[in-house]
Design a protein around this motif. Structure first.
Motif, PDB file in Angstrom:
ATOM      1  N   LYS A 114       0.840  -1.203   0.000  1.00 42.28           N
ATOM      2  CA  LYS A 114       0.000   0.000   0.000  1.00 42.28           C
ATOM      3  C   LYS A 114       0.872   1.249   0.000  1.00 42.28           C
ATOM      4  CE  LYS A 114      -3.630   2.312   2.618  1.00 42.28           C
ATOM      5  NZ  LYS A 114      -4.421   2.317   3.844  1.00 42.28           N
ATOM      6  N   LYS A 117       2.502   1.771  -3.324  1.00 47.02           N
ATOM      7  CA  LYS A 117       1.546   2.320  -4.290  1.00 47.02           C
ATOM      8  C   LYS A 117       1.352   3.808  -4.067  1.00 47.02           C
ATOM      9  CE  LYS A 117      -1.387   2.175  -7.601  1.00 47.02           C
ATOM     10  NZ  LYS A 117      -0.846   2.186  -8.948  1.00 47.02           N
ATOM     11  N   GLU A 118       1.314   4.232  -2.781  1.00 42.88           N
ATOM     12  CA  GLU A 118       1.135   5.655  -2.469  1.00 42.88           C
ATOM     13  C   GLU A 118       2.288   6.495  -3.005  1.00 42.88           C
ATOM     14  OE1 GLU A 118       0.741   5.788   1.775  1.00 42.88           O
ATOM     15  OE2 GLU A 118      -1.303   4.988   1.749  1.00 42.88           O
ATOM     16  N   SER A 120       4.318   5.640  -5.464  1.00 45.93           N
ATOM     17  CA  SER A 120       4.646   5.249  -6.828  1.00 45.93           C
ATOM     18  C   SER A 120       4.511   6.430  -7.784  1.00 45.93           C
ATOM     19  CB  SER A 120       3.724   4.113  -7.281  1.00 45.93           C
ATOM     20  OG  SER A 120       3.937   3.816  -8.635  1.00 45.93           O
ATOM     21  N   GLU A 122       3.893   5.819 -10.862  1.00 40.75           N
ATOM     22  CA  GLU A 122       2.887   5.329 -11.807  1.00 40.75           C
ATOM     23  C   GLU A 122       1.518   5.798 -11.330  1.00 40.75           C
ATOM     24  OE1 GLU A 122       3.886   3.618 -14.454  1.00 40.75           O
ATOM     25  OE2 GLU A 122       5.946   3.328 -13.786  1.00 40.75           O
ATOM     26  N   ASP A 125      -2.938   1.907 -12.740  1.00 40.71           N
ATOM     27  CA  ASP A 125      -2.846   0.700 -11.925  1.00 40.71           C
ATOM     28  C   ASP A 125      -1.596  -0.133 -12.236  1.00 40.71           C
ATOM     29  OD1 ASP A 125      -5.081   1.171 -10.426  1.00 40.71           O
ATOM     30  OD2 ASP A 125      -6.432   0.134 -11.796  1.00 40.71           O
ATOM     31  N   ALA A 127       2.040  -1.522 -11.755  1.00 39.02           N
ATOM     32  CA  ALA A 127       2.926  -1.727 -10.603  1.00 39.02           C
ATOM     33  C   ALA A 127       4.280  -1.083 -10.883  1.00 39.02           C
ATOM     34  CB  ALA A 127       3.108  -3.213 -10.337  1.00 39.02           C
ATOM     35  N   SER A 128       4.816  -0.420  -9.887  1.00 35.22           N
ATOM     36  CA  SER A 128       6.138   0.184 -10.023  1.00 35.22           C
ATOM     37  C   SER A 128       7.209  -0.905  -9.931  1.00 35.22           C
ATOM     38  CB  SER A 128       6.360   1.224  -8.923  1.00 35.22           C
ATOM     39  OG  SER A 128       6.403   0.603  -7.652  1.00 35.22           O
ATOM     40  N   MET A 131       7.445  -2.253  -6.463  1.00 37.20           N
ATOM     41  CA  MET A 131       6.340  -3.152  -6.115  1.00 37.20           C
ATOM     42  C   MET A 131       6.602  -4.555  -6.667  1.00 37.20           C
ATOM     43  SD  MET A 131       3.160  -0.545  -6.755  1.00 37.20           S
ATOM     44  CE  MET A 131       1.835  -1.593  -6.200  1.00 37.20           C
TER      45      MET A 131
END
Length: 191
Positions: A114, A117-118, A120, A122, A125, A127-128, A131
């Motif tokens: 999570k 994602k915060e 990232s 990108e 959706d 994935a970095s 990730m």
């Protein structure tokens, strides 16, 4: 999958009835709850004990020290990751995986993902890189002390529940190094 599982059960029951193995079937069916309860109790007690150990490690600051110790490794594996909170969650996940505690690794793994994602870059959706690398690291994570497997082997009466440990450590290190190498190569070729 449920249909396949139910079909297998009915096929086995039918085969047992056709071959006249009524007594063996009854014994097996009646033994299942006892064996299941023993296994569940072993796993629950083991999970509770090791989750408590993880909480003590977290509360005592040992996870913070582990995060600092893992920082050079994480910096090599994820060179673009600078966020301390994400590194702390990843370190906690790695610590839980080292002790073979997948159930204890899950909360920190979800928090790490999570947080990744915060932060990232990108915006959709996708994935970095961090990730994906964390997912590889989490999936093939090095397990030095597979406590759950040892508890299961002990509950089934293994004479030496840890005799598999050297091969397990070699296997888990190979899978982790191989996964991280493939992640690195895919990232390099993609760019």
């Amino acid at each position: 999958m449920n249909k396949i599982f139910v079909s297998i059960i009915f096929i086995c029951l039918g085969y047992g009835l056709i071959t006249g193995r009524y007594e063996e079937m009854a014994n097996a069916i009646l033994a299942l709850p006892d064996e299941g309860l023993k296994l569940v109790c072993t796993l629950v007690f083991s999970a509770t004990f090791w989750s408590g150990i993880m909480m003590i490690m977290y509360d005592s600051g040992l996870i913070d020290h582990l995060a600092k110790a893992l920082d050079p490794l994480l910096s090599k594996i994820m060179p673009n990751l600078k966020d301390k909170e994400a590194k702390k969650y990843i370190s906690s996940n790695i610590a839980a995986n080292i002790f073979g505690l997948g159930f204890a690794a899950t909360p920190s793994g979800l928090k790490a993902m999570k947080r990744l994602k915060e932060i990232s870059r990108e915006k959709d959706d996708t994935a970095s890189d961090e990730m994906v690398t964390f997912l590889v690291l989490n999936t093939a994570g090095v397990t030095l002390l597979p406590t759950t497997v040892m508890a299961i082997r002990h509950s089934y009466g293994a004479l030496n529940p840890v005799d598999f440990l050297p091969l397990a450590i070699i296997g888990t290190i190979c899978s982790c190094v191989g996964g991280l190498l493939l992640d690195y190569l895919f990232r390099k070729f993609r760019k």
